[in-house]
Design a protein around this motif. Structure first.
Motif, mmCIF file in Angstrom:
data_model
loop_
_atom_site.group_PDB
_atom_site.id
_atom_site.type_symbol
_atom_site.label_atom_id
_atom_site.label_comp_id
_atom_site.label_asym_id
_atom_site.label_seq_id
_atom_site.Cartn_x
_atom_site.Cartn_y
_atom_site.Cartn_z
ATOM 1 N N LEU A 245 0.834 -1.205 0.000
ATOM 2 C CA LEU A 245 0.000 0.000 0.000
ATOM 3 C C LEU A 245 0.868 1.254 0.000
ATOM 4 N N THR A 246 1.927 1.250 0.814
ATOM 5 C CA THR A 246 2.837 2.392 0.853
ATOM 6 C C THR A 246 3.509 2.605 -0.493
ATOM 7 N N ALA A 247 3.980 1.509 -1.089
ATOM 8 C CA ALA A 247 4.651 1.606 -2.387
ATOM 9 C C ALA A 247 3.701 2.117 -3.459
ATOM 10 N N ARG A 248 2.458 1.660 -3.439
ATOM 11 C CA ARG A 248 1.474 2.112 -4.425
ATOM 12 C C ARG A 248 1.213 3.618 -4.298
ATOM 13 N N ASN A 249 1.082 4.081 -3.067
ATOM 14 C CA ASN A 249 0.841 5.511 -2.857
ATOM 15 C C ASN A 249 2.039 6.346 -3.297
ATOM 16 N N MET A 250 3.249 5.857 -3.003
ATOM 17 C CA MET A 250 4.456 6.579 -3.413
ATOM 18 C C MET A 250 4.574 6.615 -4.931
ATOM 19 N N LYS A 251 4.228 5.507 -5.568
ATOM 20 C CA LYS A 251 4.301 5.431 -7.018
ATOM 21 C C LYS A 251 3.301 6.391 -7.651
ATOM 22 N N ASN A 252 2.107 6.452 -7.089
ATOM 23 C CA ASN A 252 1.076 7.365 -7.610
ATOM 24 C C ASN A 252 1.481 8.824 -7.462
ATOM 25 N N LYS A 253 2.322 9.103 -6.458
ATOM 26 C CA LYS A 253 2.770 10.485 -6.239
ATOM 27 C C LYS A 253 4.044 10.812 -7.000
ATOM 28 N N GLY A 254 4.540 9.854 -7.776
ATOM 29 C CA GLY A 254 5.660 10.121 -8.655
ATOM 30 C C GLY A 254 7.030 9.899 -8.074
ATOM 31 N N TYR A 255 7.144 9.177 -6.953
ATOM 32 C CA TYR A 255 8.463 8.899 -6.388
ATOM 33 C C TYR A 255 9.257 8.007 -7.344
ATOM 34 N N PRO A 256 10.564 8.196 -7.451
ATOM 35 C CA PRO A 256 11.390 7.289 -8.265
ATOM 36 C C PRO A 256 11.252 5.854 -7.759
ATOM 37 N N LEU A 257 11.204 4.915 -8.705
ATOM 38 C CA LEU A 257 11.002 3.516 -8.318
ATOM 39 C C LEU A 257 12.129 2.996 -7.440
ATOM 40 N N GLU A 258 13.371 3.494 -7.708
ATOM 41 C CA GLU A 258 14.498 3.044 -6.888
ATOM 42 C C GLU A 258 14.330 3.489 -5.436
ATOM 43 N N ASP A 259 13.795 4.696 -5.234
ATOM 44 C CA ASP A 259 13.567 5.191 -3.874
ATOM 45 C C ASP A 259 12.484 4.368 -3.171
ATOM 46 N N ILE A 260 11.454 4.021 -3.930
ATOM 47 C CA ILE A 260 10.370 3.214 -3.355
ATOM 48 C C ILE A 260 10.909 1.854 -2.916
ATOM 49 N N ALA A 261 11.743 1.267 -3.759
ATOM 50 C CA ALA A 261 12.321 -0.043 -3.440
ATOM 51 C C ALA A 261 13.194 0.034 -2.202
ATOM 52 N N GLN A 262 13.990 1.104 -2.095
ATOM 53 C CA GLN A 262 14.881 1.259 -0.952
ATOM 54 C C GLN A 262 14.089 1.440 0.344
ATOM 55 N N ILE A 263 12.978 2.191 0.299
ATOM 56 C CA ILE A 263 12.198 2.493 1.496
ATOM 57 C C ILE A 263 11.358 1.292 1.930
ATOM 58 N N THR A 264 10.746 0.591 0.966
ATOM 59 C CA THR A 264 9.807 -0.483 1.310
ATOM 60 C C THR A 264 10.440 -1.866 1.343
ATOM 61 N N GLY A 265 11.575 -2.023 0.675
ATOM 62 C CA GLY A 265 12.183 -3.338 0.607
ATOM 63 C C GLY A 265 11.597 -4.210 -0.493
ATOM 64 N N LEU A 266 10.632 -3.696 -1.243
ATOM 65 C CA LEU A 266 10.062 -4.442 -2.368
ATOM 66 C C LEU A 266 11.016 -4.412 -3.551
ATOM 67 N N THR A 267 10.915 -5.396 -4.444
ATOM 68 C CA THR A 267 11.750 -5.416 -5.637
ATOM 69 C C THR A 267 11.167 -4.483 -6.682
ATOM 70 N N LEU A 268 12.008 -4.088 -7.633
ATOM 71 C CA LEU A 268 11.530 -3.226 -8.725
ATOM 72 C C LEU A 268 10.440 -3.929 -9.530
ATOM 73 N N GLU A 269 10.580 -5.234 -9.685
ATOM 74 C CA GLU A 269 9.567 -5.992 -10.418
ATOM 75 C C GLU A 269 8.214 -5.916 -9.704
ATOM 76 N N GLU A 270 8.226 -6.058 -8.371
ATOM 77 C CA GLU A 270 6.974 -5.961 -7.607
ATOM 78 C C GLU A 270 6.373 -4.573 -7.728
ATOM 79 N N ILE A 271 7.225 -3.553 -7.709
ATOM 80 C CA ILE A 271 6.715 -2.181 -7.786
ATOM 81 C C ILE A 271 6.151 -1.897 -9.174
ATOM 82 N N HIS A 272 6.790 -2.407 -10.219
ATOM 83 C CA HIS A 272 6.289 -2.211 -11.587
ATOM 84 C C HIS A 272 4.869 -2.775 -11.741
ATOM 85 N N LYS A 273 4.547 -3.846 -11.039
ATOM 86 C CA LYS A 273 3.240 -4.496 -11.181
ATOM 87 C C LYS A 273 2.130 -3.751 -10.450
ATOM 88 N N LEU A 274 2.476 -2.796 -9.611
ATOM 89 C CA LEU A 274 1.456 -2.094 -8.824
ATOM 90 C C LEU A 274 0.622 -1.152 -9.703
#
Length: 274
Positions: A245-274
């Protein structure tokens, strides 16, 4: 299977603290718990079920219910699972024990005996501030002076106790260390310091159980471990859902995917699927 019985199981807890033959263990533990406050000489186990006062009322069933030589009552419980209203339940238990001392007729003048609730918890009472021991009593809010000694709550948050064998400073801490680690111990520590741990070694040794009790214990410990695994899975699942949920909200607000991965611990592949 380890050498000693797991005290977090119903069978283990009652074998250690709930038998007439081993009541010296409970007396010693309570004296160490209340060191400097009182000294218990003897206890009598009471009926654990307080009968309801009305047809639709609830009854109270404790793990251990006893009184000392002065008539003071002690409720001792082991709780493995968190409860949304655990504090309120503890208040209910002690209140019922107080109320059950009432006697009909003009001769009874409210000469109440103190009631102590001792609650072992295999979870945090307060997730915001984990504290091993929480003592609650009736006090004047303005002066903080004791108002009455008739109700006392002691909550023991076992996950918050992190001392090892060498850093335990008091006999009470030694008790907690042994109980928390008993299932993985290959020897009983502190025997040279205090003889009660020799008695505990004999009572808690699984090989001392009858064949029937050993089979019963094996079933109980399997259920206990299955429940732990299920609860841990639920916790991890909830944590992962929160991160998504945190990663999805960050992605919707335009955060760089690398930053989202670093903060949440999710992989870039997981974040791309959100």
């Amino acid at each position: 299977m380890g050498r000693f019985i797991n005290p977090f199981t119903d069978m283990g807890f009652k074998r250690i603290f709930g038998q007439e033959v081993s009541k010296n263990l409970l007396i010693d533990f309570l004296n160490d718990l209340l060191e400097g406050e009182k000294r218990i000489v003897d206890i009598t186990f009471l009926d654990k079920e307080l009968l309801a006062t009305a047809a639709d009322d609830r009854s109270c069933i404790y793990d251990i219910y006893c009184e000392n030589e002065n008539g003071e009552r002690f409720i001792v419980e082991m709780q493995n699972r968190g409860h949304r209203n655990f504090r309120e339940r503890a208040i209910y238990y002690l209140s019922r024990t107080i109320a059950n001392q009432g006697r009909k007729g003009p001769d009874w003048m409210f000469d109440l005996k103190a009631v102590y609730g001792v609650f072992f918890m295999n979870f945090h009472l307060d997730s915001r501030q984990a504290r091993f021991r929480t003592d609650v009593s009736l006090r004047d809010m303005r002066t903080n002076e004791p108002f009455s000694d008739k109700m006392r709550f002691i909550f023991l948050d076992l996950p918050a106790f992190t001392k090892d064998e060498e850093t335990c400073e008091t006999d009470f801490e030694r008790w907690i260390y042994v109980l928390k680690n008993m299932e993985i111990l290959q020897r009983m520590p502190f025997k040279a310091r205090k003889s009660v741990f020799e008695e505990l070694e004999k009572i808690a040794d699984i090989s001392a159980l009858s064949k029937e009790d050993q089979e019963k214990y094996e079933e109980l410990i399997k259920v206990y471990r299955d429940n732990l695994a299920t609860e841990q899975w639920a916790i991890e699942k909830g944590r992962k859902e929160g991160l998504i949920l945190t990663a999805r909200n960050m992605k919707n607000k335009g955060y760089p995917l690398e930053d989202i991965a670093q903060i949440t611990g999710l992989t870039l592949e997981e974040i791309h699927k959100l």
